[in-house]
Design a protein around this motif. Sequence first.
Motif, PDB file in Angstrom:
ATOM      1  N   LEU A   9       9.075 -10.172  -4.384  1.00  0.00           N
ATOM      2  CA  LEU A   9       7.692  -9.726  -4.490  1.00  0.00           C
ATOM      3  C   LEU A   9       6.902 -10.099  -3.241  1.00  0.00           C
ATOM      4  O   LEU A   9       6.111  -9.306  -2.732  1.00  0.00           O
ATOM      5  N   MET A  10       7.110 -11.293  -2.723  1.00  0.00           N
ATOM      6  CA  MET A  10       6.428 -11.722  -1.499  1.00  0.00           C
ATOM      7  C   MET A  10       6.872 -10.901  -0.297  1.00  0.00           C
ATOM      8  O   MET A  10       6.089 -10.674   0.626  1.00  0.00           O
ATOM      9  N   MET A  11       8.108 -10.455  -0.302  1.00  0.00           N
ATOM     10  CA  MET A  11       8.614  -9.645   0.801  1.00  0.00           C
ATOM     11  C   MET A  11       7.947  -8.275   0.840  1.00  0.00           C
ATOM     12  O   MET A  11       7.963  -7.610   1.866  1.00  0.00           O
ATOM     13  N   VAL A  12       7.364  -7.836  -0.250  1.00  0.00           N
ATOM     14  CA  VAL A  12       6.666  -6.557  -0.299  1.00  0.00           C
ATOM     15  C   VAL A  12       5.173  -6.756  -0.054  1.00  0.00           C
ATOM     16  O   VAL A  12       4.570  -6.062   0.763  1.00  0.00           O
ATOM     17  N   TRP A  13       4.557  -7.699  -0.756  1.00  0.00           N
ATOM     18  CA  TRP A  13       3.100  -7.841  -0.715  1.00  0.00           C
ATOM     19  C   TRP A  13       2.577  -8.476   0.561  1.00  0.00           C
ATOM     20  O   TRP A  13       1.485  -8.144   1.016  1.00  0.00           O
ATOM     21  N   GLY A  18      -0.852  -7.625   5.305  1.00  0.00           N
ATOM     22  CA  GLY A  18      -1.061  -7.666   6.751  1.00  0.00           C
ATOM     23  C   GLY A  18      -1.416  -6.305   7.327  1.00  0.00           C
ATOM     24  O   GLY A  18      -2.308  -6.180   8.161  1.00  0.00           O
ATOM     25  N   ILE A  19      -0.701  -5.288   6.887  1.00  0.00           N
ATOM     26  CA  ILE A  19      -0.985  -3.929   7.352  1.00  0.00           C
ATOM     27  C   ILE A  19      -2.392  -3.503   6.942  1.00  0.00           C
ATOM     28  O   ILE A  19      -3.133  -2.913   7.734  1.00  0.00           O
ATOM     29  N   TYR A  25      -9.462  -3.867   9.948  1.00  0.00           N
ATOM     30  CA  TYR A  25     -10.130  -4.345  11.156  1.00  0.00           C
ATOM     31  C   TYR A  25     -10.309  -3.208  12.164  1.00  0.00           C
ATOM     32  O   TYR A  25     -11.390  -3.036  12.736  1.00  0.00           O
ATOM     33  N   LEU A  26      -9.258  -2.445  12.393  1.00  0.00           N
ATOM     34  CA  LEU A  26      -9.354  -1.330  13.337  1.00  0.00           C
ATOM     35  C   LEU A  26     -10.326  -0.262  12.852  1.00  0.00           C
ATOM     36  O   LEU A  26     -11.047   0.337  13.659  1.00  0.00           O
ATOM     37  N   LEU A  27     -10.352  -0.020  11.567  1.00  0.00           N
ATOM     38  CA  LEU A  27     -11.282   0.963  11.013  1.00  0.00           C
ATOM     39  C   LEU A  27     -12.723   0.521  11.195  1.00  0.00           C
ATOM     40  O   LEU A  27     -13.585   1.322  11.590  1.00  0.00           O
ATOM     41  N   VAL A  28     -12.996  -0.750  10.944  1.00  0.00           N
ATOM     42  CA  VAL A  28     -14.361  -1.262  11.077  1.00  0.00           C
ATOM     43  C   VAL A  28     -14.790  -1.283  12.539  1.00  0.00           C
ATOM     44  O   VAL A  28     -15.907  -0.873  12.874  1.00  0.00           O
TER      45      VAL A  28
END
Length: 67
Positions: A9-13, A18-19, A25-28
């Motif tokens: 589960l941690m490997m997915v979330w 992060g993405i 951040y880039l959108l803002v």
Amino acid sequence: MEKRAQHRLMMVWLPLAGILAVGGYLLVTGHRLHLYQALPLLLLACPLMHLFLHRHHGGRHDKDDDN
């Protein structure tokens, strides 16, 4: 077995979080002017729509509803 499921589960979330953080951040930063232009709309229009569109909720009944 439970520890293995938590690891999976941690490997997915963790990468997904992060993405989303980097994308947010880039959108803002890239669209800051558009966000500032939409701020009055969000601060004024949303509460007004909420008040006017939800006026029949909350137990108030019109005279026509009593029949």
